[in-house]
Design a protein around this motif. Sequence first.
Motif, PDB file in Angstrom:
ATOM      1  N   TRP A 162      11.642   2.372  -5.088  1.00  0.00           N
ATOM      2  CA  TRP A 162      10.718   3.468  -5.418  1.00  0.00           C
ATOM      3  C   TRP A 162      10.958   4.665  -4.497  1.00  0.00           C
ATOM      4  CZ3 TRP A 162       6.724   5.895  -2.671  1.00  0.00           C
ATOM      5  CH2 TRP A 162       5.893   6.734  -3.431  1.00  0.00           C
ATOM      6  N   THR A 168      10.822 -13.098   1.775  1.00  0.00           N
ATOM      7  CA  THR A 168      10.876 -13.365   0.337  1.00  0.00           C
ATOM      8  C   THR A 168      12.090 -14.196  -0.025  1.00  0.00           C
ATOM      9  OG1 THR A 168       9.943 -11.150   0.112  1.00  0.00           O
ATOM     10  CG2 THR A 168      10.585 -12.291  -1.914  1.00  0.00           C
ATOM     11  N   ASN A 182       0.830   5.251  -4.121  1.00  0.00           N
ATOM     12  CA  ASN A 182       1.402   5.307  -5.475  1.00  0.00           C
ATOM     13  C   ASN A 182       0.982   4.088  -6.284  1.00  0.00           C
ATOM     14  OD1 ASN A 182       3.452   6.031  -7.607  1.00  0.00           O
ATOM     15  ND2 ASN A 182       4.264   4.083  -6.901  1.00  0.00           N
ATOM     16  N   LEU A 183       1.053   2.909  -5.633  1.00  0.00           N
ATOM     17  CA  LEU A 183       0.703   1.674  -6.348  1.00  0.00           C
ATOM     18  C   LEU A 183      -0.754   1.686  -6.808  1.00  0.00           C
ATOM     19  CD1 LEU A 183       2.443  -1.209  -4.329  1.00  0.00           C
ATOM     20  CD2 LEU A 183       3.153  -0.217  -6.518  1.00  0.00           C
ATOM     21  N   PHE A 243      -0.548  -5.490  -8.064  1.00  0.00           N
ATOM     22  CA  PHE A 243       0.871  -5.496  -7.713  1.00  0.00           C
ATOM     23  C   PHE A 243       1.066  -6.563  -6.655  1.00  0.00           C
ATOM     24  CE2 PHE A 243       4.728  -4.437  -5.571  1.00  0.00           C
ATOM     25  CZ  PHE A 243       5.563  -4.051  -6.607  1.00  0.00           C
ATOM     26  N   PRO A 277       5.977  -9.226  -3.000  1.00  0.00           N
ATOM     27  CA  PRO A 277       7.094 -10.054  -3.478  1.00  0.00           C
ATOM     28  C   PRO A 277       7.186 -11.410  -2.760  1.00  0.00           C
ATOM     29  CG  PRO A 277       7.849  -7.822  -2.947  1.00  0.00           C
ATOM     30  CD  PRO A 277       6.421  -7.925  -2.498  1.00  0.00           C
ATOM     31  N   ALA A 278       6.752 -11.477  -1.510  1.00  0.00           N
ATOM     32  CA  ALA A 278       6.840 -12.739  -0.768  1.00  0.00           C
ATOM     33  C   ALA A 278       5.596 -13.592  -0.983  1.00  0.00           C
ATOM     34  CB  ALA A 278       7.047 -12.453   0.718  1.00  0.00           C
ATOM     35  N   SER A 279       4.445 -13.093  -0.580  1.00  0.00           N
ATOM     36  CA  SER A 279       3.223 -13.915  -0.599  1.00  0.00           C
ATOM     37  C   SER A 279       2.565 -13.945  -1.971  1.00  0.00           C
ATOM     38  CB  SER A 279       2.209 -13.357   0.401  1.00  0.00           C
ATOM     39  OG  SER A 279       1.700 -12.117  -0.058  1.00  0.00           O
ATOM     40  N   ARG A 280       2.802 -12.937  -2.734  1.00  0.00           N
ATOM     41  CA  ARG A 280       2.194 -12.730  -4.053  1.00  0.00           C
ATOM     42  C   ARG A 280       0.687 -12.501  -3.992  1.00  0.00           C
ATOM     43  NH1 ARG A 280       6.613 -15.641  -8.075  1.00  0.00           N
ATOM     44  NH2 ARG A 280       8.321 -14.567  -7.083  1.00  0.00           N
ATOM     45  N   TYR A 281       0.187 -12.221  -2.783  1.00  0.00           N
ATOM     46  CA  TYR A 281      -1.142 -11.606  -2.656  1.00  0.00           C
ATOM     47  C   TYR A 281      -1.021 -10.171  -3.180  1.00  0.00           C
ATOM     48  CZ  TYR A 281      -3.718 -14.886   0.382  1.00  0.00           C
ATOM     49  OH  TYR A 281      -4.421 -15.935   0.886  1.00  0.00           O
ATOM     50  N   LEU A 298       6.047  -4.088   6.640  1.00  0.00           N
ATOM     51  CA  LEU A 298       7.433  -4.302   6.249  1.00  0.00           C
ATOM     52  C   LEU A 298       7.624  -4.293   4.736  1.00  0.00           C
ATOM     53  CD1 LEU A 298       8.462  -8.045   6.713  1.00  0.00           C
ATOM     54  CD2 LEU A 298       6.109  -7.257   6.779  1.00  0.00           C
ATOM     55  N   HIS A 299       6.557  -4.461   3.984  1.00  0.00           N
ATOM     56  CA  HIS A 299       6.693  -4.506   2.529  1.00  0.00           C
ATOM     57  C   HIS A 299       6.573  -3.137   1.878  1.00  0.00           C
ATOM     58  CE1 HIS A 299       6.671  -8.806   2.848  1.00  0.00           C
ATOM     59  NE2 HIS A 299       5.552  -8.733   3.554  1.00  0.00           N
ATOM     60  N   GLY A 300       6.031  -2.172   2.602  1.00  0.00           N
ATOM     61  CA  GLY A 300       5.895  -0.850   2.003  1.00  0.00           C
ATOM     62  C   GLY A 300       5.062   0.082   2.874  1.00  0.00           C
ATOM     63  N   ARG A 355      12.830 -16.953  -5.887  1.00  0.00           N
ATOM     64  CA  ARG A 355      12.201 -18.021  -6.675  1.00  0.00           C
ATOM     65  C   ARG A 355      12.697 -17.922  -8.119  1.00  0.00           C
ATOM     66  NH1 ARG A 355       6.339 -17.285  -3.863  1.00  0.00           N
ATOM     67  NH2 ARG A 355       7.290 -15.317  -3.321  1.00  0.00           N
ATOM     68  N   TYR A 408       3.768   4.453  -0.355  1.00  0.00           N
ATOM     69  CA  TYR A 408       4.098   3.567  -1.478  1.00  0.00           C
ATOM     70  C   TYR A 408       2.831   2.915  -2.019  1.00  0.00           C
ATOM     71  CZ  TYR A 408       6.262  -0.246  -4.139  1.00  0.00           C
ATOM     72  OH  TYR A 408       6.633  -1.116  -5.129  1.00  0.00           O
ATOM     73  N   MET A 446      -1.545   0.987 -10.538  1.00  0.00           N
ATOM     74  CA  MET A 446      -2.323  -0.211 -10.880  1.00  0.00           C
ATOM     75  C   MET A 446      -3.653   0.173 -11.536  1.00  0.00           C
ATOM     76  SD  MET A 446      -0.445  -2.737 -10.356  1.00  0.00           S
ATOM     77  CE  MET A 446       1.135  -1.913 -10.410  1.00  0.00           C
TER      78      MET A 446
END
Lengths: 431, 275
Positions: free
Chosen positions: A418, A354, B264-265, B188, B191-195, B255-257, A357, B261, B269
């Motif tokens: 979180w 990341t 929970n999302l 949600f 944060p990196a790819s925004r997929y 690595l993102h969660g 941006r 997590y 969502m």
Amino acid sequence: MQAVYTNTVPVDAYRGAGRPEACYVIERIMETAAREMGVDPSELRAKNFVTSFPHQTPVIMAYDSGDFATNQKQAQKAADVAGFGARKAEALGRGKLRGLGYSNYIEACGIAPSAAVGSLGAGVGLWESAEVRVNPVGTIEILTGSHSHGQGHETTFAQIVAERFDLPTENIKIVHGDTDKVQFGMGTYGSRSGAVGMSAIVKAMDKVEAKVKKIAAHVLEAGEDDIVIEGGAVKVAGTDKQMLWHEVGLAAYTAHNIPDGMEPGLKETAFYDPTNFTFPAGCYICEVEVDPDTGVTEVVQFVASDDFGTIINPMIVEGQVHGGIAQGIGQAMLENVVYDDAGQQLSASYMDYTMPRADDLPNYSVHHASTTCPGNPLGMKGCGEAGAIGSPPAVINAITDAIGNNNLSMPATPAAVWTALQAVSSKLAAE
Amino acid sequence: MYETNFHKAATAQDAAALLAKTDDGKILAGGQTLIPTMKQRLAAPSDLIDLSQAVALRGVTITKRKKMGIMKADGGETITIGAMTTHAEVAGNTELAKVCPVISGLAANIGDPAVRHRGTIGGSVANNDPAADYPAALMALRATIHTDSREIKAEDYFQGMFATALADDEIITAVSFQAPALGGYGKFPNPASRYAMAGVFVAKSVEGDVRVAVTGAGDNGVYRHAGLEAALSADWSTAAIDAVEVSADGLMSDLHGTAAYRANLIKVMAKRALV
């Protein structure tokens, strides 16, 4: 000593090189100590400010100047710290957790006295070189060893020359990065181009000025001490006798009428070796809002008040601070190189790594409270890395303040924040 | 990128005919996944058959549902989106925004403007990326995927991570679904790819059938969440979602969660999809 082969990606110095790490540890400890003792984190820092200079630290560095209290007060005012409680309550009404964090960084840059780095084992001297070349038509070329790759030297360096000789900046050309033309130099890194590179230019300009005055005094039949340089001319003070700047240049190159024994031409070189590091310092205050449902954290305010000594170009300095803070926020909240157990890098593309941006970053509020650096002729301190050094602990101090859990590592991704929040709420539930 | 042969097809039939003649040809829709994959040499089709000139595969058709001569206001319109319709075209279609705003909003938040102006619904559905947005929408909206040879129900079509019911030589021509009476999408972004790290599409059809589909979080692509569907069928409210235990079993950890997590999302969502 044990050496180990690794298949992980080679790493090298990153903006701030060592100081972000040191600053992070110190500023996290200060914040933690304040919280554990129940005192205001800014007051604990203020109690410990160094106030007399020079101040010899136990580890080589001797701080030469600074006014930490003024920077902190200025930052607190700009950040409206007094109004934080109300903002926190308002945020809570929207279901958001608001936190505030300080970082009072000091760093050493403008590297560096060659003898000092030699004693630390460096293989080079860290002086800088400059050549000031006044052409026969009066235009000036500055050949500098401080390469410019986005730092704006073409602007800032030209400004100090234009100001010194009272000439338009368009008559001044900054030449860098061309090894066919430029003398040996040491380069741009360690926030040194201003404090060291520009100092070399100043030293070379001193020599040019002395020669210009000698030539003008000779031609105008006046004493050297009576010669002043202003308004594009070289004048005898208090009289109407003058030579235009380019006429002095031409006189130097025709050499028809210069003092006996003087070499023709008007070109001087200087090598400047600093006597000390410079010690920029400042107070950063970060304010965040955390969404407790997801851990998403928004930096809602970021205030910087820095002491960079003499500032030549405020816009360029502000740009350096913006970029540095962006990098620091990236480090604190976003960027992460991750390997699996087999050494396979999992963050090998921007789909997983990341980069900060624009929409990850706040508007910055940048201020200065400067003390003159006694170590170089312009009184400058380095500004290139300060933002990246000072900002990460301010961000993490703010997030840990918001979530009420001090156990949080960088990067504070939504998942990490979180998870830290869950630890607090399950502890609360257990109690 | 390895060498490849490039063809343009004017219709799906042309494309099928061209594809049949190739060794290892692939249909090129918007190319937002296939081209980067080829650049990284992770895919090397012998031929690419480009559908961008196939105008008949492009556009949104809305068939209004009429009841006693009066247009019904709360859903039920049949929406057909051509396979080569870009995300930007879906997002920008004002008629669609009136009858099914949830799909307009979803399309408007796929990728970035460059992706939205090249990427297509057909390409997205054919690829079935486990974190793509459209699969969740089509699953929750009980959509039909139309190909050059048949119609497939979304539920039968999506078969796990990057896996679909499509045969190698089958070409998607359109997707169709009924506008829901109620619908929402909570996403949600990674944060990196925004997929989607968790994307939850909730829909209640005009007949009252509730479906909840989850993308991005499952370890085998898009899936329906039975617990959330049952809760929302009984009571279409965030309180109903609060009472659901979303298990971390079968969710992705990376690595993102963690899976916890993501669990929970999904819940958060789902609630945000409702409001």
